[in-house]
Design an enzyme around this catalytic site. Structure first.
Site, short mmCIF file in Angstrom:
data_model
loop_
_atom_site.label_atom_id
_atom_site.label_comp_id
_atom_site.label_asym_id
_atom_site.label_seq_id
_atom_site.Cartn_x
_atom_site.Cartn_y
_atom_site.Cartn_z
N SER A 177 0.83 -1.20 0.00
CA SER A 177 0.00 0.00 0.00
C SER A 177 0.87 1.25 0.00
O SER A 177 1.98 1.23 0.53
CB SER A 177 -0.87 -0.02 1.26
OG SER A 177 -1.50 1.23 1.40
N SER A 178 0.34 2.35 -0.56
CA SER A 178 1.10 3.60 -0.57
C SER A 178 1.34 4.10 0.85
O SER A 178 2.29 4.86 1.08
CB SER A 178 0.34 4.67 -1.37
OG SER A 178 -0.93 4.87 -0.81
N CYS A 179 0.51 3.67 1.82
CA CYS A 179 0.64 4.22 3.18
C CYS A 179 1.81 3.61 3.95
O CYS A 179 2.02 3.96 5.10
CB CYS A 179 -0.67 4.08 3.95
SG CYS A 179 -1.08 2.39 4.33
N TYR B 153 0.97 -1.65 11.29
CA TYR B 153 0.47 -2.19 10.02
C TYR B 153 1.54 -2.08 8.93
O TYR B 153 1.82 -3.04 8.20
CB TYR B 153 -0.77 -1.38 9.62
CG TYR B 153 -1.30 -1.69 8.25
CD1 TYR B 153 -2.09 -2.81 8.04
CD2 TYR B 153 -0.99 -0.87 7.16
CE1 TYR B 153 -2.58 -3.10 6.77
CE2 TYR B 153 -1.46 -1.15 5.90
CZ TYR B 153 -2.25 -2.26 5.71
OH TYR B 153 -2.73 -2.55 4.46
N LYS C 288 3.52 -5.01 6.72
CA LYS C 288 3.50 -5.04 5.24
C LYS C 288 4.92 -5.00 4.67
O LYS C 288 5.24 -5.69 3.70
CB LYS C 288 2.70 -3.85 4.70
CG LYS C 288 1.22 -4.01 4.87
CD LYS C 288 0.70 -4.85 3.74
CE LYS C 288 -0.69 -5.35 4.00
NZ LYS C 288 -1.11 -6.36 3.05
N HIS D 132 -12.80 6.17 4.25
CA HIS D 132 -11.83 7.08 3.66
C HIS D 132 -12.57 8.29 3.12
O HIS D 132 -13.81 8.34 3.13
CB HIS D 132 -11.07 6.37 2.54
CG HIS D 132 -10.18 5.28 3.05
ND1 HIS D 132 -10.23 4.00 2.57
CD2 HIS D 132 -9.24 5.28 4.02
CE1 HIS D 132 -9.34 3.26 3.22
NE2 HIS D 132 -8.73 4.00 4.10
N1 LIG Z 1 -8.49 -0.12 0.29
C1 LIG Z 1 -7.46 0.65 -0.06
O1 LIG Z 1 -7.57 1.89 -0.25
C2 LIG Z 1 -6.11 0.01 -0.28
C3 LIG Z 1 -5.13 0.81 -0.83
C4 LIG Z 1 -3.89 0.28 -1.04
C5 LIG Z 1 -3.64 -1.05 -0.69
N2 LIG Z 1 -4.61 -1.83 -0.17
C6 LIG Z 1 -4.23 -3.21 0.21
O2 LIG Z 1 -5.05 -4.20 -0.35
C7 LIG Z 1 -5.19 -5.29 0.55
C8 LIG Z 1 -6.67 -5.60 0.74
O3 LIG Z 1 -7.33 -4.44 1.20
P1 LIG Z 1 -8.91 -4.26 1.11
O4 LIG Z 1 -9.17 -2.81 1.13
O5 LIG Z 1 -9.47 -5.12 0.04
O6 LIG Z 1 -9.32 -4.87 2.54
P2 LIG Z 1 -10.73 -5.53 2.95
O7 LIG Z 1 -11.82 -4.99 2.10
O8 LIG Z 1 -10.85 -5.40 4.44
O9 LIG Z 1 -10.52 -7.06 2.59
C9 LIG Z 1 -9.62 -7.87 3.27
C10 LIG Z 1 -10.06 -9.31 3.12
O10 LIG Z 1 -9.14 -10.15 3.84
C11 LIG Z 1 -9.89 -11.14 4.50
N3 LIG Z 1 -9.20 -11.63 5.69
C12 LIG Z 1 -8.71 -10.89 6.72
N4 LIG Z 1 -8.19 -11.70 7.66
C13 LIG Z 1 -8.35 -12.98 7.20
C14 LIG Z 1 -8.02 -14.26 7.73
N5 LIG Z 1 -7.41 -14.39 8.93
N6 LIG Z 1 -8.33 -15.35 7.01
C15 LIG Z 1 -8.96 -15.24 5.81
N7 LIG Z 1 -9.29 -14.04 5.25
C16 LIG Z 1 -8.99 -12.93 5.96
C17 LIG Z 1 -11.17 -10.45 4.90
O11 LIG Z 1 -12.14 -11.43 5.14
P3 LIG Z 1 -13.50 -11.09 5.99
O12 LIG Z 1 -14.39 -10.50 4.94
O13 LIG Z 1 -13.94 -12.38 6.50
O14 LIG Z 1 -13.09 -10.12 7.05
C18 LIG Z 1 -11.45 -9.58 3.68
O15 LIG Z 1 -12.19 -10.29 2.73
C19 LIG Z 1 -4.49 -4.87 1.85
O16 LIG Z 1 -3.23 -5.48 1.88
C20 LIG Z 1 -4.34 -3.38 1.72
O17 LIG Z 1 -3.19 -2.89 2.33
C21 LIG Z 1 -5.85 -1.33 0.04
#
Ligand SMILES: NC(=O)c1ccc[n+]([C@@H]2O[C@H](COP(=O)([O-])OP(=O)(O)OC[C@H]3O[C@@H](n4cnc5c(N)ncnc54)[C@H](OP(=O)(O)O)[C@@H]3O)[C@@H](O)[C@H]2O)c1
Length: 323
Positions: A108-110, A137, A141, A180
């Site tokens: 992630s950018s953060c 966090y 990462k 956000h």
């Molecule tokens: N959103 C942003 O703006 C953004 C920006 C840059 C990078 N990212 C990166 O993208 C990645 C995903 O982010 P996201 O925004 O998609 O997050 P999210 O919507 O919270 O999705 C995360 C997923 O991981 C699953 N998970 C968490 N713990 C788990 C475990 N112990 N076993 C199995 N599954 C598990 C969650 O399942 P449940 O549904 O069961 O909780 C959920 O489906 C992260 O690494 C984040 O840093 C996100």
């Protein structure tokens, strides 16, 4: 990837994993492996090992993570560092042991230093202090990226970390306590329009600049990277620097411009009021995406179109309906 390759999308119900899964389905991939957390807790190492040994995925998108806003990160740092270290350690190690062809780890950018020069280049990782509120966090990462790099060097694996900028899209979090900036603005404008109010309040001065990427565009970028020809993929995995690639649009805009665009898309014609007692955060956050642009990928969805689709999804999913 062949259309019949076995592809595991870890975190397929999240914002990123959901978009990648939809993108793969749209492009005709037929052998996708999904497990809910109830079916496979990725923090359970032996269970992850058994899953990889039995299913033998060839490609892995690692989009499962514990993610949250400033409040959650600041309040539960132990959970953020433990859960993320465990999830990524289990998946990366099992991917190596079972002979996965390629793995894409979502960074992630953060996790770049707090006061990075702009636009942020891949080489700025680990060059300065981190944002204190999400240190736990970010360090987890960064350890995941280091792990991909170490496995590549020691075992010859092909594990790459994708570094997306701020994302938005269907499946986003519209809870004002956790969301956000963009979903928060959509919610405020939609509610003000429905209630016939004359203004909405935006946090801060409106001057900070942010870059935003539509989640389906990120998915296309991730699939594009996974499909790069070997020679090109290998250039991203040299032994001199961590295997990283930024994914952004290359454009940013001010919070004021963003709020005006949201109001236009939603059809709210009231005024914007800026609450300058609220923090602005960092003045600018823009990724340098020249590396992925040079490989031939560019985001396709305009911000206006992305906001429209996100708003339509939120309306239809009733997440904008007050309880
Ligand atoms: N959103 C942003 O703006 C953004 C920006 C840059 C990078 N990212 C990166 O993208 C990645 C995903 O982010 P996201 O925004 O998609 O997050 P999210 O919507 O919270 O999705 C995360 C997923 O991981 C699953 N998970 C968490 N713990 C788990 C475990 N112990 N076993 C199995 N599954 C598990 C969650 O399942 P449940 O549904 O069961 O909780 C959920 O489906 C992260 O690494 C984040 O840093 C996100």
């Amino acid at each position: 990837m062949e259309h019949t390759s076995r592809i595991f999308i870890a975190g397929h119900r999240g914002l990123v994993g959901g978009a990648i899964s939809r993108g793969l389905e749209r492009q005709g991939y037929t052998n996708l492996l999904f497990r809910t957390r109830a079916e496979l807790d990725l923090m359970n190492g032996p269970a992850v090992e058994r899953f990889f040994a039995a299913e033998r995925p060839e490609y892995v998108f690692l989009a499962a993570a514990k993610v949250g806003g400033i409040l959650a990160n600041n309040s539960y740092p132990a959970d953020f560092i433990r859960d993320n270290l465990e999830i990524q350690t289990n998946v990366i190690d099992a991917a190596y042991r079972s002979g996965v062809e390629r793995l894409l780890f979502l960074g992630s950018s953060c996790i770049y230093p707090k006061l990075c020069p702009q636009p942020i280049k891949e080489e700025y990782l680990l060059t300065g202090p981190l944002e204190p509120t999400n240190r736990a966090y970010a360090l987890a990462k960064i350890a995941g990226i280091e792990m991909c790099w170490s496995y590549n060097r020691q075992y010859g694996t092909r594990f790459l970390a994708a570094m997306p900028t701020n994302l938005y899209g269907p499946g986003d979090n519209f809870d004002l306590n956790k969301s956000h900036v963009l979903p928060a603005l959509i919610r405020k404008a939609a509610e003000a329009k429905a209630a016939g109010e004359k203004k909405i309040t935006v946090w801060g001065t409106g001057t900070p600049r942010r870059e935003l990427l539509y989640s389906d565009d990120l998915a296309e970028a991730c699939i594009f990277l996974m499909n790069l020809p070997d020679a090109q993929f290998q250039t991203l995995l040299n032994s001199e620097e961590p295997p990283l690639i930024n994914i952004g649009t290359g454009h940013d805009l001010s919070i004021r411009e963003l709020a005006e665009l949201v109001c236009r898309v939603i059809g709210f014609s009231g005024a914007l009021e800026f609450d300058t007692t609220k923090p602005d955060g960092t003045p600018q956050k823009l990724m340098d995406s020249s590396r992925i642009h040079a490989l031939g990928w560019r985001a396709q969805t305009t911000l206006e179109e992305g906001i429209r689709r996100t708003y339509e999804w939120a309306k239809d999913s009733l997440v904008l309906t007050p309880a």
